[in-house]
Design an enzyme around this catalytic site. Structure first.
Site, mmCIF file in Angstrom:
data_model
loop_
_atom_site.group_PDB
_atom_site.id
_atom_site.type_symbol
_atom_site.label_atom_id
_atom_site.label_comp_id
_atom_site.label_asym_id
_atom_site.label_seq_id
_atom_site.Cartn_x
_atom_site.Cartn_y
_atom_site.Cartn_z
ATOM 1 N N HIS A 57 -39.390 -8.978 12.337
ATOM 2 C CA HIS A 57 -38.127 -7.856 11.974
ATOM 3 C C HIS A 57 -38.034 -6.463 12.600
ATOM 4 O O HIS A 57 -39.278 -6.087 12.890
ATOM 5 C CB HIS A 57 -36.831 -7.735 10.996
ATOM 6 C CG HIS A 57 -36.486 -9.290 10.247
ATOM 7 N ND1 HIS A 57 -36.011 -9.110 9.247
ATOM 8 C CD2 HIS A 57 -36.641 -10.235 10.958
ATOM 9 C CE1 HIS A 57 -35.554 -9.830 9.403
ATOM 10 N NE2 HIS A 57 -35.712 -11.231 10.156
ATOM 11 N N GLU A 59 -38.163 -3.713 11.706
ATOM 12 C CA GLU A 59 -38.684 -2.710 10.739
ATOM 13 C C GLU A 59 -40.265 -2.997 10.539
ATOM 14 O O GLU A 59 -40.951 -1.979 10.342
ATOM 15 C CB GLU A 59 -38.228 -2.936 8.690
ATOM 16 C CG GLU A 59 -36.419 -2.640 9.582
ATOM 17 C CD GLU A 59 -35.120 -3.383 9.987
ATOM 18 O OE1 GLU A 59 -34.873 -3.572 9.021
ATOM 19 O OE2 GLU A 59 -35.964 -5.197 10.171
ATOM 20 N N CYS A 87 -32.653 -6.282 5.850
ATOM 21 C CA CYS A 87 -32.768 -6.943 5.052
ATOM 22 C C CYS A 87 -34.073 -6.410 3.352
ATOM 23 O O CYS A 87 -34.601 -6.429 3.252
ATOM 24 C CB CYS A 87 -32.847 -8.827 5.043
ATOM 25 S SG CYS A 87 -35.319 -8.759 5.227
ATOM 26 N N CYS A 90 -37.443 -7.248 4.734
ATOM 27 C CA CYS A 90 -38.151 -5.866 4.993
ATOM 28 C C CYS A 90 -38.405 -4.631 4.171
ATOM 29 O O CYS A 90 -38.774 -3.878 4.067
ATOM 30 C CB CYS A 90 -36.865 -5.220 5.926
ATOM 31 S SG CYS A 90 -37.358 -6.548 7.211
#
Length: 159
Positions: A57, A59, A87, A90
């Site tokens: 992801h 992040e 999410c 993360c």
């Protein structure tokens, strides 16, 4: 009057550039920039398809980039700018990295961390980043909506 600073706007625009890069790679267009002492130390955009990695992801990649550059997995006092609300995975990484502040653009009503507020309120976390949402929200949201609209249109049978 907006509470966002000029630096906030600048760094979120950098995160939007990262998100656009993801979209050009046919990944969900989410971008992130990790800032320490007013400097962008880490950047990332979604790339789980390309990397064959469910944790790739934006992040996480921005955290890895900054931590590698700074030679430290702890990033106290830092701010993460991300185009979509993080999410839970993360958010957990942000807690472990001791990120002080998370600024996101668009809200994620399906899997965003704010959907877990009741659960997290009682969690004995040793650190809790400040969450601030809505910065450049229309631009962040439109980028995602346009991406998914194009995906749906490309999957329609001709005729």
């Amino acid at each position: 009057m907006s509470h966002w600073s000029g630096d906030d706007l600048y760094f979120m625009r950098l995160a939007l550039e990262e998100a656009q890069d993801a979209g050009w790679e046919d990944e969900v267009p989410i971008g992130a920039v990790l800032v320490v002492d007013g400097q962008a130390m880490g950047r990332g955009h979604n790339s789980p398809l390309e990397r064959h990695d469910p944790s790739a992801h934006a992040e996480i990649l921005a955290l890895r980039d900054a931590a590698g550059f700074l030679k430290n997995y702890r990033l106290p006092g830092s701010t993460l700018y991300v185009t979509l609300e993080p999410c839970l995975m993360c958010f957990g990484a942000l807690v472990h990295a001791r990120v002080a502040r998370v600024v996101y653009g668009a809200k994620d009503p399906k899997v965003g961390v704010t959907q877990w507020e009741d659960f997290l309120a009682g969690a004995p976390l040793n650190h809790r980043p400040a969450l601030e949402g809505g910065l450049l929200e229309p631009e962040c949201r439109d980028l995602l909506q346009d991406f998914f609209r194009r995906k749906r249109e490309s999957q329609r049978p001709p005729g």
